[in-house]
Motif scaffolding. Structure first.
Motif, short mmCIF file in Angstrom:
data_model
loop_
_atom_site.label_atom_id
_atom_site.label_comp_id
_atom_site.label_asym_id
_atom_site.label_seq_id
_atom_site.Cartn_x
_atom_site.Cartn_y
_atom_site.Cartn_z
N PRO A 88 0.82 -1.23 0.00
CA PRO A 88 0.00 0.00 0.00
C PRO A 88 0.85 1.28 0.00
CG PRO A 88 -0.99 -1.61 1.45
CD PRO A 88 0.33 -2.21 0.99
N GLU A 89 1.91 1.30 0.80
CA GLU A 89 2.76 2.50 0.83
C GLU A 89 3.50 2.71 -0.49
OE1 GLU A 89 3.35 4.85 3.69
OE2 GLU A 89 1.34 4.01 3.92
N GLY A 90 3.80 1.62 -1.16
CA GLY A 90 4.46 1.71 -2.48
C GLY A 90 3.51 2.27 -3.52
N ILE A 91 2.26 1.82 -3.47
CA ILE A 91 1.24 2.29 -4.42
C ILE A 91 0.92 3.77 -4.16
CG2 ILE A 91 -1.18 1.96 -5.10
CD1 ILE A 91 0.75 -0.13 -6.31
N LYS A 92 0.94 4.13 -2.87
CA LYS A 92 0.72 5.53 -2.49
C LYS A 92 1.86 6.41 -3.04
CE LYS A 92 0.25 8.09 1.89
NZ LYS A 92 0.29 7.85 3.35
N ALA A 93 3.07 5.93 -2.87
CA ALA A 93 4.24 6.67 -3.39
C ALA A 93 4.19 6.74 -4.91
CB ALA A 93 5.53 5.97 -2.93
N LEU A 94 3.76 5.66 -5.54
CA LEU A 94 3.66 5.60 -7.00
C LEU A 94 2.75 6.71 -7.52
CD1 LEU A 94 4.05 4.08 -9.75
CD2 LEU A 94 2.05 2.70 -9.08
N HIS A 95 1.65 6.94 -6.81
CA HIS A 95 0.69 7.98 -7.20
C HIS A 95 1.40 9.34 -7.30
CE1 HIS A 95 -2.97 10.24 -7.44
NE2 HIS A 95 -2.80 10.79 -6.25
N VAL A 96 2.23 9.63 -6.30
CA VAL A 96 2.96 10.91 -6.29
C VAL A 96 4.03 10.91 -7.37
CG1 VAL A 96 4.49 12.38 -4.89
CG2 VAL A 96 2.52 11.22 -3.82
N LEU A 97 4.80 9.83 -7.43
CA LEU A 97 5.95 9.80 -8.35
C LEU A 97 5.50 9.84 -9.80
CD1 LEU A 97 8.06 7.14 -6.41
CD2 LEU A 97 8.58 9.58 -6.63
N SER A 98 4.46 9.09 -10.14
CA SER A 98 4.02 9.10 -11.54
C SER A 98 3.43 10.47 -11.87
CB SER A 98 3.07 7.94 -11.87
OG SER A 98 1.95 8.00 -11.04
N GLY A 99 2.81 11.13 -10.90
CA GLY A 99 2.31 12.50 -11.09
C GLY A 99 3.44 13.46 -11.38
N GLU A 100 4.61 13.17 -10.86
CA GLU A 100 5.79 14.03 -11.11
C GLU A 100 6.51 13.63 -12.40
OE1 GLU A 100 7.02 14.72 -6.39
OE2 GLU A 100 8.13 13.28 -7.61
N GLY A 101 6.00 12.61 -13.06
CA GLY A 101 6.63 12.17 -14.32
C GLY A 101 7.80 11.23 -14.10
N PHE A 110 2.32 -10.43 -7.48
CA PHE A 110 1.94 -11.85 -7.49
C PHE A 110 0.46 -12.07 -7.77
CE2 PHE A 110 5.87 -11.62 -5.05
CZ PHE A 110 6.60 -12.64 -5.64
N SER A 111 -0.29 -10.99 -8.07
CA SER A 111 -1.71 -11.19 -8.41
C SER A 111 -2.14 -10.17 -9.46
CB SER A 111 -2.60 -11.07 -7.16
OG SER A 111 -3.03 -9.73 -6.99
N PRO A 112 -3.18 -10.54 -10.26
CA PRO A 112 -3.64 -9.61 -11.30
C PRO A 112 -4.24 -8.34 -10.71
CG PRO A 112 -5.05 -11.57 -11.20
CD PRO A 112 -3.89 -11.83 -10.30
N LEU A 113 -4.84 -8.45 -9.52
CA LEU A 113 -5.43 -7.25 -8.92
C LEU A 113 -4.35 -6.29 -8.43
CD1 LEU A 113 -8.49 -8.88 -7.16
CD2 LEU A 113 -8.46 -7.47 -9.22
N GLN A 114 -3.23 -6.85 -7.96
CA GLN A 114 -2.09 -5.98 -7.61
C GLN A 114 -1.62 -5.22 -8.86
OE1 GLN A 114 0.69 -8.92 -6.04
NE2 GLN A 114 0.47 -8.04 -3.98
N ALA A 115 -1.58 -5.94 -9.98
CA ALA A 115 -1.13 -5.32 -11.23
C ALA A 115 -2.09 -4.23 -11.68
CB ALA A 115 -1.00 -6.38 -12.33
N LEU A 116 -3.38 -4.42 -11.39
CA LEU A 116 -4.38 -3.40 -11.73
C LEU A 116 -4.14 -2.13 -10.89
CD1 LEU A 116 -6.95 -2.53 -13.23
CD2 LEU A 116 -8.28 -3.84 -11.55
N LEU A 117 -3.82 -2.31 -9.61
CA LEU A 117 -3.54 -1.15 -8.75
C LEU A 117 -2.37 -0.34 -9.30
CD1 LEU A 117 -3.74 -2.82 -5.19
CD2 LEU A 117 -5.53 -1.57 -6.40
N ALA A 118 -1.33 -1.06 -9.72
CA ALA A 118 -0.12 -0.37 -10.24
C ALA A 118 -0.46 0.40 -11.51
CB ALA A 118 0.98 -1.40 -10.50
N ALA A 119 -1.23 -0.22 -12.40
CA ALA A 119 -1.58 0.45 -13.66
C ALA A 119 -2.45 1.67 -13.39
CB ALA A 119 -2.30 -0.52 -14.59
N LYS A 120 -3.41 1.53 -12.47
CA LYS A 120 -4.30 2.67 -12.15
C LYS A 120 -3.50 3.87 -11.66
CE LYS A 120 -8.24 2.24 -9.95
NZ LYS A 120 -9.11 2.93 -10.93
N ASN A 121 -2.40 3.61 -10.95
CA ASN A 121 -1.61 4.73 -10.41
C ASN A 121 -0.43 5.11 -11.33
OD1 ASN A 121 -3.27 5.18 -8.33
ND2 ASN A 121 -1.82 4.76 -6.69
N GLY A 122 -0.48 4.66 -12.57
CA GLY A 122 0.47 5.18 -13.56
C GLY A 122 1.83 4.53 -13.58
N ALA A 123 1.92 3.26 -13.15
CA ALA A 123 3.22 2.57 -13.23
C ALA A 123 3.67 2.50 -14.70
CB ALA A 123 3.10 1.16 -12.67
#
Ligand code: E4P
Length: 217
Positions: A88-101, A110-123
Motif C-alpha cells: 500500500p505505501e508503495g502504491i501511495k508513493a507511485l501515485h505521487v511519483l508518476s504525477g511528477e513524471g 503476485f496477483s492480477p489485482l495488484q497489477a491493476l492497482l499499479a496500472a491505475k496509479n500510472g506505473a
C-alpha cells in the motif's frame, strides 16, 4: 519482445550488449548485494552500458521515505527507473511519483489485482514474478496472461516485465502471450541460443567444406 537482463553484474550486461540483445537491465537489492560494490556505482555503469531502462530499487517501505529515495535515484542517470514494492505505501508513493513524471517499475507482483492497482496509479512497468509463483505450485505464466488481458481491456500503457524468469519456456510463453518484456538472468539468456541440431548441422557443413578444398574469395 524486449529482453532485459536481471543482474547486478556489469560484465554480464556488457556481454549481452555485445550480442545486440540488451534492451534494459533490472536489479534488485539481493542481486546488488552479491556484487560487493556500491549501489549507485553499479547502476551508473549499467546506465552507461545500455541506453535502455535500468531499474534500481528503493529500500524504504513507508511512502514518504520511498518518495525521498526515488527522488535521489532519479538524479543518477537519464535512463534510471525507480523500482517500488507492491505494498500500500508503495502504491501511495507511485501515485505521487508518476504525477511528477518519474517512471516506476512496480515489483513483487503476485496477483492480477495488484497489477491493476499499479496500472491505475500510472506505473510505467509491472513486474510479475513468475518463477517464484511456480515455486509455490501456482502457474506464474497464467498471472501474466491475466494481467495482459486486464491491461488490454482498459488500454493501460503499463508495460509488463515478466520477472523471476528461470527457464527458456518462461521466455517462450511470455513471447506467445505478447508480454512487452522478459527480464532474465544471464544463464537463461545464454540458453536461448542453443539447439543441438544447429550444432550438428554446423559441424557437418564445416566438415564437408573442409573436405572439398573450396575457398571463400
Ligand atoms: C525482477 O525484477 C527481479 O529482480 C527478479 O526477476 C527476481 O527473480 P528471482 O525470483 O529469480 O530472484
Amino acid at each position: 519482445m524486449k529482453f532485459f537482463l536481471d543482474t547486478g553484474n556489469v560484465e554480464e550486461a556488457r556481454k549481452v550488449a555485445a550480442w545486440g540483445l540488451l534492451d534494459g537491465v533490472t536489479t534488485n537489492p539481493s542481486l546488488v548485494a552479491k556484487e560487493k560494490r556500491g549501489f549507485k556505482e553499479i547502476v551508473l555503469e549499467m546506465c552507461s552500458i545500455t541506453p535502455g531502462p535500468v531499474s534500481a530499487e528503493v529500500i524504504a517501505v513507508e511512502a514518504s521515505a520511498i518518495i525521498d529515495q526515488a527522488h535521489e535515484i532519479r538524479t543518477w542517470a537519464e535512463n534510471v527507473i525507480v523500482k517500488v514494492p507492491l505494498i500500500p505505501e508503495g502504491i501511495k508513493a507511485l501515485h505521487v511519483l508518476s504525477g511528477e513524471g518519474i517512471k516506476c517499475n512496480v515489483t513483487l507482483c503476485f496477483s492480477p489485482l495488484q497489477a491493476l492497482l499499479a496500472a491505475k496509479n500510472g506505473a510505467a512497468y509491472i513486474s510479475p514474478f513468475v518463477g517464484r509463483l511456480d515455486d509455490v505450485g501456482t502457474d506464474g505464466m497464467q498471472l501474466v496472461e491475466e494481467i495482459h488481458t486486464i491491461y488490454q481491456n482498459y488500454g493501460y500503457t503499463t508495460e509488463i516485465i515478466v520477472a523471476s524468469a528461470r527457464t527458456s519456456m518462461h521466455v517462450l510463453q511470455a513471447a506467445m502471450i505478447g508480454a512487452d518484456i522478459t527480464t532474465m538472468p544471464f544463464a537463461v539468456m545464454e540458453k536461448l541460443f542453443n539447439h543441438p541440431l544447429t550444432d550438428k548441422g554446423l559441424s557437418s557443413f564445416l566438415a564437408d567444406w573442409e573436405k572439398s578444398g573450396l575457398k571463400i574469395g
